[in-house]
Design a protein around this motif. Structure first.
Motif, mmCIF file in Angstrom:
data_model
loop_
_atom_site.group_PDB
_atom_site.id
_atom_site.type_symbol
_atom_site.label_atom_id
_atom_site.label_comp_id
_atom_site.label_asym_id
_atom_site.label_seq_id
_atom_site.Cartn_x
_atom_site.Cartn_y
_atom_site.Cartn_z
ATOM 1 N N ARG A 18 -11.822 -43.303 25.530
ATOM 2 C CA ARG A 18 -13.139 -43.956 25.638
ATOM 3 C C ARG A 18 -14.259 -42.928 25.676
ATOM 4 N NH1 ARG A 18 -11.104 -48.647 29.366
ATOM 5 N NH2 ARG A 18 -10.552 -46.908 30.658
ATOM 6 N N SER A 45 -6.329 -43.497 28.137
ATOM 7 C CA SER A 45 -7.364 -44.435 27.708
ATOM 8 C C SER A 45 -8.766 -44.000 28.135
ATOM 9 C CB SER A 45 -7.072 -45.847 28.210
ATOM 10 O OG SER A 45 -7.147 -45.899 29.610
ATOM 11 N N ASP A 46 -8.922 -43.445 29.335
ATOM 12 C CA ASP A 46 -10.248 -42.984 29.769
ATOM 13 C C ASP A 46 -10.736 -41.843 28.883
ATOM 14 O OD1 ASP A 46 -10.403 -44.860 31.778
ATOM 15 O OD2 ASP A 46 -9.642 -43.491 33.322
ATOM 16 N N ARG A 102 -17.098 -42.750 22.901
ATOM 17 C CA ARG A 102 -18.507 -42.887 23.292
ATOM 18 C C ARG A 102 -19.345 -41.815 22.588
ATOM 19 N NH1 ARG A 102 -17.572 -43.196 28.380
ATOM 20 N NH2 ARG A 102 -17.522 -45.428 28.509
ATOM 21 N N TRP A 106 -12.364 -52.167 26.388
ATOM 22 C CA TRP A 106 -13.699 -51.563 26.356
ATOM 23 C C TRP A 106 -14.507 -52.226 25.253
ATOM 24 C CZ3 TRP A 106 -15.708 -47.312 23.035
ATOM 25 C CH2 TRP A 106 -16.872 -46.726 23.545
ATOM 26 N N ARG A 107 -15.786 -52.385 25.495
ATOM 27 C CA ARG A 107 -16.727 -52.922 24.498
ATOM 28 C C ARG A 107 -17.903 -51.977 24.381
ATOM 29 N NH1 ARG A 107 -16.085 -58.338 23.249
ATOM 30 N NH2 ARG A 107 -14.577 -59.397 24.551
#
Length: 168
Positions: free
Chosen positions: A51, A47-48, A55, A162-163
């Motif tokens: 993200r 997941s990191d 990004r 995450w947003r």
């Protein structure tokens, strides 16, 4: 599995709530309404990394318009029971973002993504008898909103992980 979703505004939630009595003939009525932008096949351990890649892929993505235009259905959905009744969404900005993300991450399923992508907010699914024809004939007032945020949803956790805000 993760999905990058567009949060639906309260006015869309109210529209879905107003339609609820007409949806009761269907096998399942959706109580959580989302608008999927892109799906990702990644496990929780990744997941990191997902993200970080998102990004970079989302920078810069400006806010864009989305519009509910009516009610339609997938007669033969890729997965699950049929039909899938949904609010139809028009959004050139969402289509553009989806296309960019598919170019970066690939398509999870060709019938759901890429050229097969149909922006929608699911209302109900399963056999609803004649209710589908009645819903398709129903005129709904168009709902337009500005998409200024995206959320990353974890299917395993059943929560937002995450947003990201989109600049106006």
């Amino acid at each position: 599995m993760y999905s990058l979703n567009v949060p639906v505004p309260g006015v869309v939630e109210r529209l879905a709530a107003d339609l609820h009595p007409r949806l009761t003939p269907f096998d399942r009525i959706r109580d959580r309404h989302t608008l999927v932008c892109k799906r990702f096949e990644a496990d929780e351990a990744a997941s990191d990394h997902l993200r970080d890649r998102l990004r970079r892929a989302l920078s810069p993505t400006p806010a864009f318009e989305a519009r509910i235009t009516g009610i339609d259905a997938f007669e033969t959905p890729t997965r699950g029971s049929a039909p899938v009744v949904y609010l139809d969404v028009e959004s050139p900005g969402l289509h553009d973002l989806h296309r960019r993300l598919v170019e970066t991450f690939g398509a999870v399923h060709d019938d759901l993504e890429g050229e097969g992508y149909v922006p929608h907010v699911t209302l109900a699914r399963g056999d609803g008898g004649d209710a589908l024809d009645d819903l398709r004939r129903l005129d709904v007032d168009p709902v337009t909103w500005t998409v200024s945020e995206l959320i990353l949803w974890s299917r395993a956790r059943r929560e937002t992980v995450w947003r990201v805000s989109l600049p106006q």
